[in-house]
Design a protein around this motif. Structure first.
Motif: not given
Length: 167
Positions: A106-117
């Motif tokens: 049961t591993p953790p999982r995180i889905r996200f979008a990112y933008a570095l400015r």
């Protein structure tokens, strides 16, 4: 050569203003898209951590890691698309904080979008799903403070891989 000394109230005001502003920090903004539909971000059996607490803790993790890893003046925008916390809720055990059973399946999982400015320009962006099937071998929550230990470790590793030149 004479040195100029700033004294009186003007000098104290300048010193106070400099101390109040402190060093420039990175700006990390975190948003959540349809958190009520996330795979597993809260205890659905009526005990344990509610969704708002999970989201507040995850926001703090992103901000702490961003401030530690990013350069002053950089801005990281994160939109979290899904969360699957490590482990699973164990129904039927009525404790005030609930019971979460964590196993290697049961591993953790995180889905996200990112933008570095940097200086207003996007210098890095993407969508990522971070997980670690070996999370129990690479982390030890006995020495941790705060919640979401496995998720914090997962994001710490992501920051180190994604922004190695910054820190």
């Amino acid at each position: 050569m004479g040195r100029r000394r700033i004294g009186g109230r003007g000098g104290l005001a300048l010193a106070a203003a400099l101390l109040a502003t402190g060093p420039a920090r990175a700006d990390v903004q975190v948003r959540y898209t349809a958190p009520e539909r996330f795979t597993d971000a809260e205890n659905r059996f009526g005990s344990g951590q509610p969704l708002r607490v999970t989201l507040a803790e995850l926001t703090r993790i992103f901000q702490d890691l961003g401030n530690a890893k990013l350069r002053p003046g950089e801005r990281l925008d994160v939109t979290v698309l899904d969360i699957d916390l490590a482990g699973f809720d164990r129904p039927g055990l009525s404790t005030p904080t609930g019971v979460r059973v964590v196993t290697d399946a049961t591993p953790p999982r995180i889905r996200f979008a990112y933008a570095l400015r940097r200086d207003g320009r996007i210098v890095a962006q993407g969508e990522e799903t971070v997980t670690d099937i070996n999370f129990l071998l690479t982390s030890n929550p006995r020495f941790s403070t705060g919640g979401l230990y496995y998720e914090r470790q997962l994001l710490r590793d992501w920051f180190a891989r994604r922004f190695p030149e910054n820190g």
